[in-house]
Design an enzyme around this catalytic site. Sequence first.
Site, short mmCIF file in Angstrom:
data_model
loop_
_atom_site.label_atom_id
_atom_site.label_comp_id
_atom_site.label_asym_id
_atom_site.label_seq_id
_atom_site.Cartn_x
_atom_site.Cartn_y
_atom_site.Cartn_z
N LEU A 79 -10.25 18.36 -7.13
CA LEU A 79 -9.67 17.36 -6.46
C LEU A 79 -9.52 16.02 -7.11
O LEU A 79 -10.50 15.90 -7.95
CB LEU A 79 -10.28 17.07 -4.97
CG LEU A 79 -10.09 18.02 -4.10
CD1 LEU A 79 -11.03 17.95 -2.81
CD2 LEU A 79 -8.76 18.20 -3.36
N ARG A 125 4.80 19.89 -10.11
CA ARG A 125 3.37 20.04 -10.51
C ARG A 125 3.25 21.36 -11.46
O ARG A 125 2.48 21.72 -12.20
CB ARG A 125 2.48 20.43 -9.33
CG ARG A 125 2.16 18.99 -8.50
CD ARG A 125 1.26 19.17 -7.46
NE ARG A 125 1.18 18.43 -6.49
CZ ARG A 125 0.23 17.25 -6.16
NH1 ARG A 125 -0.74 17.44 -6.90
NH2 ARG A 125 0.40 16.58 -5.05
N SER A 152 -4.38 20.64 -10.95
CA SER A 152 -3.58 21.76 -10.75
C SER A 152 -4.18 22.59 -9.58
O SER A 152 -5.01 23.79 -9.64
CB SER A 152 -4.32 22.52 -12.09
OG SER A 152 -5.66 22.45 -12.64
N1 LIG Z 1 0.21 12.83 -4.84
C1 LIG Z 1 -0.69 12.76 -5.61
N2 LIG Z 1 -1.53 14.09 -5.50
C2 LIG Z 1 -2.50 14.02 -6.42
N3 LIG Z 1 -2.79 13.09 -7.15
C3 LIG Z 1 -1.91 12.08 -7.65
C4 LIG Z 1 -0.61 11.78 -6.71
N4 LIG Z 1 -0.08 10.77 -6.90
C5 LIG Z 1 -0.63 10.07 -7.91
N5 LIG Z 1 -1.90 10.98 -8.23
C6 LIG Z 1 -2.65 10.49 -9.63
O1 LIG Z 1 -2.39 11.60 -10.68
C7 LIG Z 1 -3.38 12.32 -10.99
C8 LIG Z 1 -2.94 13.70 -10.98
O2 LIG Z 1 -2.28 14.15 -11.90
P1 LIG Z 1 -2.38 15.77 -12.37
O3 LIG Z 1 -1.24 15.92 -13.45
O4 LIG Z 1 -3.53 16.06 -12.49
O5 LIG Z 1 -1.74 16.46 -11.02
S1 LIG Z 1 -1.15 18.16 -10.78
O6 LIG Z 1 -1.98 18.91 -11.52
O7 LIG Z 1 0.24 18.22 -11.32
O8 LIG Z 1 -1.40 18.54 -9.39
C9 LIG Z 1 -4.46 12.19 -10.00
O9 LIG Z 1 -5.55 11.70 -11.00
P2 LIG Z 1 -7.09 12.10 -10.81
O10 LIG Z 1 -7.66 11.33 -9.74
O11 LIG Z 1 -7.57 11.96 -12.19
O12 LIG Z 1 -7.05 13.61 -10.52
C10 LIG Z 1 -4.13 10.80 -9.37
O13 LIG Z 1 -4.52 9.59 -10.11
N1 LIG Z 2 -21.47 13.57 -11.58
C1 LIG Z 2 -21.08 12.56 -11.19
N2 LIG Z 2 -21.68 11.82 -10.35
C2 LIG Z 2 -21.26 10.76 -9.50
N3 LIG Z 2 -20.09 10.22 -9.87
C3 LIG Z 2 -19.18 10.81 -10.72
C4 LIG Z 2 -19.80 11.85 -11.29
N4 LIG Z 2 -18.83 12.44 -12.18
C5 LIG Z 2 -17.57 11.47 -11.93
N5 LIG Z 2 -18.20 10.43 -11.09
C6 LIG Z 2 -17.30 9.21 -10.67
O1 LIG Z 2 -16.38 9.77 -9.79
C7 LIG Z 2 -15.09 8.93 -9.83
C8 LIG Z 2 -14.19 9.83 -10.31
O2 LIG Z 2 -14.34 10.57 -11.17
P1 LIG Z 2 -13.02 10.88 -12.39
O3 LIG Z 2 -13.56 11.69 -13.47
O4 LIG Z 2 -12.29 10.09 -12.36
O5 LIG Z 2 -12.41 12.31 -11.44
P2 LIG Z 2 -11.02 13.05 -11.41
O6 LIG Z 2 -10.63 13.15 -13.13
O7 LIG Z 2 -11.41 14.37 -10.92
O8 LIG Z 2 -10.01 12.16 -10.87
C9 LIG Z 2 -15.34 7.77 -10.91
O9 LIG Z 2 -15.58 6.84 -10.50
C10 LIG Z 2 -16.47 8.47 -11.87
O10 LIG Z 2 -17.39 7.57 -12.18
#
Ligand SMILES: Nc1ncnc2c1ncn2[C@@H]1O[C@H](COP(=O)(O)OS(=O)(=O)O)[C@@H](OP(=O)(O)O)[C@H]1O
Ligand SMILES: Nc1ncnc2c1ncn2[C@@H]1O[C@H](COP(=O)(O)OP(=O)(O)O)[C@@H](O)[C@H]1O
Length: 263
Positions: A79, A125, A152
């Site tokens: 997530l 996606r 993903s």
């Molecule tokens: N609708 C929606 N759903 C999920 N995520 C969203 C959406 N809109 C924007 N974002 C932002 O885009 C990041 C996810 O991109 P990804 O390329 O990893 O998504 S995917 O694998 O194609 O589902 C995701 O980054 P991460 O938080 O690092 O996972 C979000 O910041």
């Molecule tokens: N093992 C962990 N323990 C506590 N906080 C974490 C840990 N790993 C990541 N975080 C925090 O969680 C948040 C989301 O992490 P991030 O790496 O951006 O997640 P994602 O790439 O899956 O969206 C950031 O604020 C990061 O500092």
Amino acid sequence: MLANAARRLGQTLTRSLLPMEALAVGALQQQAAVTSGPAGAVYNVGKATNIKFHDGMVPRETKEQLLGQKGVVLWFTGLSGSGKSTVACTLEHALAARGKMTVLLDGDNVRHGLNKNLGFSAEDREENIRRIGEVSKLFAESGVITLTSFISPYRKDRESVRARMAPGDFLECYMRIPIEVCEQRDPKGLYKAARAGKIKNFTGIDDPYEEPLSPELVVDAKDEAGNMQSAEDMAATIMQYLEARGYLGAPAAEASDSEAATA
Ligand SMILES: Nc1ncnc2c1ncn2[C@@H]1O[C@H](COP(=O)(O)OS(=O)(=O)O)[C@@H](OP(=O)(O)O)[C@H]1O
Ligand SMILES: Nc1ncnc2c1ncn2[C@@H]1O[C@H](COP(=O)(O)OP(=O)(O)O)[C@@H](O)[C@H]1O
């Protein structure tokens, strides 16, 4: 470390490149095996016709010897907010400190360039993951330890990427962090916006996340003793997994591949 790398490079070049006659005669046939299709065959691919595979002269094994590692894709899935980027960055840093060559492909970054024409519909996606899968495959086949950090969310898309790769080249790493934890972290305020209806099709809220069925690695928020794990703890467990299976150039240990390692 640099001296070692230079020595390894010298040895590898001596072994595989200096006997030019051997390279010219025997090795070309041998190298056909490391490319993706039979030499000379002509294919129709998608909209393109008359496509031929072009064989390179430097096989994957030579590149892996040069780098002192095995090419692999470590595919982080989970997530938004589960820690994919943080753990991948931490692991990449630790690998670099050990002299390992990596590339890190991150969802947010790739969507600024290669995939900037894609949104978050199921079709987009799917295409996002397909492109990243293909790019990752190219890196892994060049001996690079490739870390990908994408939600993903759809199982079939991840399985399609796996199916394109040789056995052992694709390691699925599931960041099994509960949505409540991710939502509480919410570093970008996206969950809040999604709950308020300002973002549609947000994974975990109004778009599905399909858990991996048999990932090679599972990372949990807590360790077996119930203590919260830091990103460094998680990266260290993944490092051990790579080391035990010979991806870092170390001898393979007696480890069962059938069980997912948990962190
Ligand atoms: N609708 C929606 N759903 C999920 N995520 C969203 C959406 N809109 C924007 N974002 C932002 O885009 C990041 C996810 O991109 P990804 O390329 O990893 O998504 S995917 O694998 O194609 O589902 C995701 O980054 P991460 O938080 O690092 O996972 C979000 O910041
Ligand atoms: N093992 C962990 N323990 C506590 N906080 C974490 C840990 N790993 C990541 N975080 C925090 O969680 C948040 C989301 O992490 P991030 O790496 O951006 O997640 P994602 O790439 O899956 O969206 C950031 O604020 C990061 O500092």
